[in-house]
Design an enzyme around this catalytic site. Structure first.
Site, PDB file in Angstrom:
ATOM      1  N   GLU A  15       0.803  -1.212   0.000  1.00  0.00           N
ATOM      2  CA  GLU A  15       0.000   0.000   0.000  1.00  0.00           C
ATOM      3  C   GLU A  15       0.844   1.274   0.000  1.00  0.00           C
ATOM      4  O   GLU A  15       0.306   2.376  -0.067  1.00  0.00           O
ATOM      5  CB  GLU A  15      -0.931   0.014   1.204  1.00  0.00           C
ATOM      6  CG  GLU A  15      -1.982  -1.065   1.181  1.00  0.00           C
ATOM      7  CD  GLU A  15      -2.933  -0.957   2.353  1.00  0.00           C
ATOM      8  OE1 GLU A  15      -3.933  -0.227   2.235  1.00  0.00           O
ATOM      9  OE2 GLU A  15      -2.673  -1.599   3.393  1.00  0.00           O
ATOM     10  N   SER A 167      -6.443  -2.425   1.213  1.00  0.00           N
ATOM     11  CA  SER A 167      -6.513  -2.240  -0.238  1.00  0.00           C
ATOM     12  C   SER A 167      -6.856  -3.525  -0.982  1.00  0.00           C
ATOM     13  O   SER A 167      -6.515  -3.681  -2.155  1.00  0.00           O
ATOM     14  CB  SER A 167      -5.199  -1.650  -0.787  1.00  0.00           C
ATOM     15  OG  SER A 167      -5.044  -0.323  -0.374  1.00  0.00           O
ATOM     16  N   SER A 307     -10.323   9.449  -4.145  1.00  0.00           N
ATOM     17  CA  SER A 307     -10.646   8.590  -3.001  1.00  0.00           C
ATOM     18  C   SER A 307     -12.002   8.949  -2.411  1.00  0.00           C
ATOM     19  O   SER A 307     -12.527  10.045  -2.604  1.00  0.00           O
ATOM     20  CB  SER A 307      -9.561   8.712  -1.927  1.00  0.00           C
ATOM     21  OG  SER A 307      -8.317   8.230  -2.383  1.00  0.00           O
TER      22      SER A 307
END
Length: 340
Positions: A15, A167, A307
């Site tokens: 990540e 993720s 996001s």
């Protein structure tokens, strides 16, 4: 005098790439007249800051300071945008607590707990109107017998994922028993996720993600929800970060009753887990029952322009820079003072 911000990024897992993008976005939004921002990269090998001249300066880990040409830089607050370990699992938070540096995220205990999906589900499962899917938590000692344990206790289809990952790294959807072993191995072998695996029964329904934060005045603010629709089998790493694979609707199309219920549930989750700063809760709305099923909580949500949290902040009518300023001021004002 400007507030000095240590913007923490990098990390030990896959990540890290997302963390760098998130940190760059946060830095671009912060008011440069008010904040002096120092991006600090943390890797397994080193902690460092790169000056405008391109010189790498190592962090003094005794007090988290920088020595730049003989000038010692200390910080007023750490803004943690490090997804995965050590920024999301409580390790950095424990360190910052010990040296007395305020930070924008949940504390060490909450961060460590919420990184463990199985333990988190056990704590939130009795919240009113919140449901959790049937699941089993597998440890390294279960590995050789894992398929048998899963098939004894759960019904296909299943989600198999690292218990302490993010993720969707190492995650699989399993529709046939013949695919279970491969999925279990993938999850067990995901780097830096603790060699624990959570296997859950699949919930059929719409998927949502919704943020919540505590502002500088101490008020809990629930952000508008985002609905996630993907062309992939599920919302995996590619669906999250490859353009065109997912449709994200913010604000989500929910009835007034569903919005009120989701808001109440998310507030209860935030309080029950003793969260601080911003967090994001992911959930399913089950088809045919209208029940909200808990997926997971993310205590260091992604902060790229695309996001969920920035989308939701904009949908609320707020600028991202003002939102991040609220998190900074809340962290500074609520930080415990060390007794010497």
């Amino acid at each position: 005098m400007k507030t000095k911000i240590a913007l923490i990024t990098g990390g030990y897992t896959g990540e890290a790439e997302v963390s760098f993008k998130s940190a760059a976005f946060v830095q671009a939004q912060l008011d440069k007249e008010k904040y002096e921002v120092y991006p600090i990269t943390i890797t397994l090998d080193t902690w460092f800051y790169v000056t405008e001249a391109g010189i790498k300066i190592s962090v003094n880990r005794e007090n988290f300071s920088l020595d730049i040409d003989g000038h010692i830089v200390t910080f007023d607050v750490a803004f943690i945008i490090l997804h995965g370990s050590p920024g999301e699992d409580g390790r950095l938070q424990g360190y910052f607590d010990m040296i007395g540096l305020p930070y924008t995220s949940c504390d060490a205990l909450t961060s460590a707990l919420t990184m463990n999906k199985g333990y988190t589900k056990a704590i939130v499962r009795d919240i009113q109107d919140l449901y959790v899917a049937n699941s089993v938590l597998l440890f390294a000692t279960h590995r050789s017998d894992a398929p048998h344990i899963v098939q004894q206790n759960l019904t296909l289809p299943l989600f198999v994922k690292p218990n302490a990952g993010g993720s969707s790294i190492g995650m699989s959807k399993v529709k046939a028993s013949s695919d279970l072993q491969v999925a279990l191995d993938k999850a067990f072998d995901a780097a830096n996720t603790g060699a624990q695996v959570l296997v859950e029964e699949f919930v059929t329904g719409r998927e949502f993600s919704q943020g919540i934060f505590r502002n500088a005045e101490g008020e809990l603010i629930v952000l508008p929800a985002t609905e996630v629709r993907t062309t992939r089998e599920f919302f995996d790493f590619e669906a999250k970060y490859v353009a065109g694979l997912t449709e994200e609707i913010t604000p989500a199309d929910l009835t007034a009753d569903q919005q009120e219920r989701a808001s109440r549930i998310i507030r209860d989750i935030y309080v029950r887990l003793n969260c601080k700063g911003m967090v994001r809760v992911d959930f399913f709305l089950e088809t045919g029952t209208d029940k909200f099923y808990f997926i997971e909580i993310n205590t260091i949500p992604g902060q790229t322009a695309q996001s969920f949290i920035p989308q939701q902040v904009r949908a609320l009518g707020m600028k991202e820079g003002d939102f991040y300023a609220e998190l900074i001021e809340a962290a500074i004002s609520s930080a415990p003072k060390l007794q010497k």
